[in-house]
Write an enzyme that holds these catalytic residues in place. Structure first.
Site, PDB file in Angstrom:
ATOM      1  N   ASN B  37       0.846  -1.187   0.000  1.00 55.70           N
ATOM      2  CA  ASN B  37       0.000   0.000   0.000  1.00 55.70           C
ATOM      3  C   ASN B  37       0.886   1.243   0.000  1.00 55.70           C
ATOM      4  O   ASN B  37       1.244   1.775   1.054  1.00 55.70           O
ATOM      5  CB  ASN B  37      -0.935  -0.016   1.215  1.00 55.70           C
ATOM      6  CG  ASN B  37      -2.152  -0.873   0.977  1.00 55.70           C
ATOM      7  OD1 ASN B  37      -2.818  -0.737  -0.043  1.00 55.70           O
ATOM      8  ND2 ASN B  37      -2.434  -1.771   1.912  1.00 55.70           N
ATOM      9  N   SER B  42       6.067  13.739  -0.352  1.00 51.43           N
ATOM     10  CA  SER B  42       6.896  14.779  -0.985  1.00 51.43           C
ATOM     11  C   SER B  42       8.062  15.034  -0.068  1.00 51.43           C
ATOM     12  O   SER B  42       7.841  15.381   1.065  1.00 51.43           O
ATOM     13  CB  SER B  42       6.119  16.070  -1.113  1.00 51.43           C
ATOM     14  OG  SER B  42       6.133  16.760   0.130  1.00 51.43           O
ATOM     15  N   SER B  43       9.219  14.974  -0.458  1.00 51.55           N
ATOM     16  CA  SER B  43      10.044  13.895  -0.933  1.00 51.55           C
ATOM     17  C   SER B  43      11.432  14.068  -0.347  1.00 51.55           C
ATOM     18  O   SER B  43      12.351  14.543  -1.007  1.00 51.55           O
ATOM     19  CB  SER B  43      10.168  13.879  -2.461  1.00 51.55           C
ATOM     20  OG  SER B  43       8.932  13.893  -3.108  1.00 51.55           O
ATOM     21  N   GLU B  98      11.076  12.960  -8.521  1.00 51.97           N
ATOM     22  CA  GLU B  98      10.451  11.971  -9.399  1.00 51.97           C
ATOM     23  C   GLU B  98      10.022  12.662 -10.674  1.00 51.97           C
ATOM     24  O   GLU B  98       9.786  13.866 -10.684  1.00 51.97           O
ATOM     25  CB  GLU B  98       9.256  11.297  -8.713  1.00 51.97           C
ATOM     26  CG  GLU B  98       8.129  12.232  -8.334  1.00 51.97           C
ATOM     27  CD  GLU B  98       8.311  12.894  -6.962  1.00 51.97           C
ATOM     28  OE1 GLU B  98       9.302  12.596  -6.264  1.00 51.97           O
ATOM     29  OE2 GLU B  98       7.460  13.735  -6.603  1.00 51.97           O
TER      30      GLU B  98
END
Lengths: 153, 153, 153
Positions: B37, B42-43, B98
């Site tokens: 899951n 952010s990150s 990303e």
């Protein structure tokens, strides 16, 4: 680690609002999930998680949820959202799928059933049952539909 | 508070499915993250988090993840996703970036490296190393690519 | 279960970057939330959560956050993001709303106030106060604005 959920329920609802986000809020309330802090998960039913249709979760709780939702401001348009989970025959995890669009409710239910079967076959997991929740709404002014599988403890 | 992760790994994968979401599911499986899951973060790589390429996470676990993904139903189209993290020289946190799009894999790797360097320079953090994971797929019918940095305990 | 947050703060910021994601990162840093792992929640202020404008959260922490954000690469364009929460008169939960778009800051503040009042009236919750944070930016090259309500412990 973050604790793995032990119970789950499926809900769906629809609502109107003055804005897309308040319409979404109204749909959450209609589904019985409006007073929670949903966090979106990709999308596994943990092993041994028990189905509990009467799950009662305190307001403000952080609730891992797989969900689909869609809003529209075009009067007359049909919007639908669905969530489904494949309950495995054996004692293992299951796969959850969510979907939304402009399909009638029986059509999106068929689609999401196929999605759960496809994802379960990817993993070679035979299914005992597929549980589905879906909501359909004909937009009056600004509407939203929501369908979610809430994971809880 | 929610516990801060202590270990991490980078994964990437691609897959085909009958729908965008099952293609995404297939890409997750191909990346080795299909039975989790994932919750999107952010990150930031937490201070002292250790790289563990053999991270084994039980099915259904809730896993904080920085990820990029993209799906396409246009046969022949190239889709790519990448994730990268700047490992700091000193004992502090790192920045994760990303990205996804229609670039070739070597091009997206160059772009994401620049993004990590830019974000690290915002903070004045000298880097010892940049770790990258990326996936590229030429769409057959309906495909998805996924690249994620999984944070774990 | 995941622990329910006990404190909160509202932040907003803007920034420029070479890419939409690094611009977003720059806006997060400007808001004072750049070194955290934000996870998006839908959007309830837990009962008894205390406002703490000086909330200090360690880097890399996983922070439940209701937020709005928008990026743009069109020089000269105005972008704004806002978040607001209705503080209830009585000892119950509150509703958080987020919004973003191309409105001037005073306009988005008016809109989000209305959204909070609408969502609070859905639930019959009289409000003592509405707290708002908003950021506006005129795009130079590639910019982002962010407004978030951070929930913490």
């Amino acid at each position: 680690m973050l604790p793995t959920p032990k119970r789950f329920t499926l809900v769906a609802g629809s609502g109107e609002g003055n804005t897309p986000l308040t319409a979404f809020d109204s749909a959450l309330l209609n589904a019985g999930a409006g007073n929670l802090n949903l966090i979106k998960v990709s999308s596994i039913l943990p092993p041994q998680a028990q189905y509990d249709p009467n799950l009662s979760i305190p307001p403000g709780s952080i609730v891992p949820t797989a969900f689909g939702a869609i809003s529209s401001s075009k009067p007359g348009e049909i919007i639908t959202a669905a969530v489904a989970v494949g309950i495995p025959e054996e004692d293992t995890f299951g796969v959850i799928m969510e979907h939304s669009g402009h399909y009638p409710k029986d059509e999106i239910e068929k689609q999401i059933k196929n999605m759960v079967m496809e994802a379960s076959s990817f993993r070679g997991i035979p299914l005992r049952e597929i549980k589905i929740a879906a909501a359909e709404q004909k937009v009056k002014s600004c509407a939203s539909v929501f369908a979610g599988l809430l994971l809880w403890y």
